[in-house]
Write a protein that holds these residues in place. Sequence first.
Motif, PDB file in Angstrom:
ATOM      1  N   LEU A   1      21.224   6.025 -12.518  1.00  0.00           N
ATOM      2  CA  LEU A   1      22.125   4.681 -12.431  1.00  0.00           C
ATOM      3  C   LEU A   1      20.470   4.357 -11.987  1.00  0.00           C
ATOM      4  CD1 LEU A   1      24.481   4.319  -9.783  1.00  0.00           C
ATOM      5  CD2 LEU A   1      23.762   3.218 -11.496  1.00  0.00           C
ATOM      6  N   GLU A   2      19.028   4.623 -11.136  1.00  0.00           N
ATOM      7  CA  GLU A   2      17.761   4.686 -11.096  1.00  0.00           C
ATOM      8  C   GLU A   2      16.597   5.475 -11.526  1.00  0.00           C
ATOM      9  OE1 GLU A   2      17.022   1.657  -9.481  1.00  0.00           O
ATOM     10  OE2 GLU A   2      18.823   1.047  -8.706  1.00  0.00           O
ATOM     11  N   PRO A   3      16.797   6.248 -12.398  1.00  0.00           N
ATOM     12  CA  PRO A   3      15.521   6.583 -13.316  1.00  0.00           C
ATOM     13  C   PRO A   3      13.924   6.411 -12.500  1.00  0.00           C
ATOM     14  CG  PRO A   3      16.379   5.220 -15.008  1.00  0.00           C
ATOM     15  CD  PRO A   3      17.260   5.271 -13.545  1.00  0.00           C
ATOM     16  N   THR A   4      13.657   5.942 -12.010  1.00  0.00           N
ATOM     17  CA  THR A   4      11.767   5.022 -11.917  1.00  0.00           C
ATOM     18  C   THR A   4      11.738   5.589 -10.453  1.00  0.00           C
ATOM     19  OG1 THR A   4      13.023   3.151 -11.237  1.00  0.00           O
ATOM     20  CG2 THR A   4      11.832   3.896 -13.432  1.00  0.00           C
ATOM     21  N   TYR A   5      12.922   6.150  -9.187  1.00  0.00           N
ATOM     22  CA  TYR A   5      12.952   6.547  -8.232  1.00  0.00           C
ATOM     23  C   TYR A   5      12.550   7.965  -8.230  1.00  0.00           C
ATOM     24  CZ  TYR A   5      15.345   2.526  -5.896  1.00  0.00           C
ATOM     25  OH  TYR A   5      16.180   1.432  -5.649  1.00  0.00           O
ATOM     26  N   LEU A   6      11.627   8.362  -7.019  1.00  0.00           N
ATOM     27  CA  LEU A   6      10.818   9.321  -7.244  1.00  0.00           C
ATOM     28  C   LEU A   6      11.706   9.796  -6.088  1.00  0.00           C
ATOM     29  CD1 LEU A   6       7.296   8.554  -6.535  1.00  0.00           C
ATOM     30  CD2 LEU A   6       8.580   9.008  -8.745  1.00  0.00           C
ATOM     31  N   ASP A   7      12.550  10.123  -5.239  1.00  0.00           N
ATOM     32  CA  ASP A   7      13.282  11.057  -4.914  1.00  0.00           C
ATOM     33  C   ASP A   7      14.735   9.893  -4.622  1.00  0.00           C
ATOM     34  OD1 ASP A   7      14.238  11.903  -2.331  1.00  0.00           O
ATOM     35  OD2 ASP A   7      12.671  11.009  -0.723  1.00  0.00           O
TER      36      ASP A   7
END
Length: 118
Positions: free
Chosen positions: A100-106
Motif C-alpha cells: 500500500l505504501e511502497p515509498t515508506y522506509l519503515d
Amino acid sequence: MAKIAFMDLEYYGNTPNGDIDNVFKVGIVISSSANKQGSTKEFKFEKEEDRDQKICEILKSNNIDCICGHNIVDFDRTKLDENLFKNRKIIDTLFLSMLLEPTYLDHKLEKLYRKLTK
C-alpha cells in the motif's frame, strides 16, 4: 466466510546472546461474523510452558481458517510451533503495508505506550 484469528506476540527483548525468544504474552482476537455487532473473543497467556498447546486448542475449537498479524511471517511464526499454521492461510499486514505504501522506509506499527510516555 473464513474465520480469522488476529494474533500478536509480546516479548521482553533481546537476551544477552541476541535471541528474542522471551515471549511472555500472546494476544488472540477472533473475528465473529455471527455477531452483527462484531464482538471479539480475546485470549492472553502469561506462561510460556503450555502456550503453543493452548493456542492450538483455541484455533481448533474456533475453526480458524486464517491467522493474521503484523510481521507474523518473519517473527511470530518463527517463535511458535509450526503446526499452529498448518492448513491455515496467513495474512501478514507488514506485507500489505509495503504494497500500500511502497515509498515508506519503515512499516513498523506505532506503539501507543511510546506516544503516551513522550
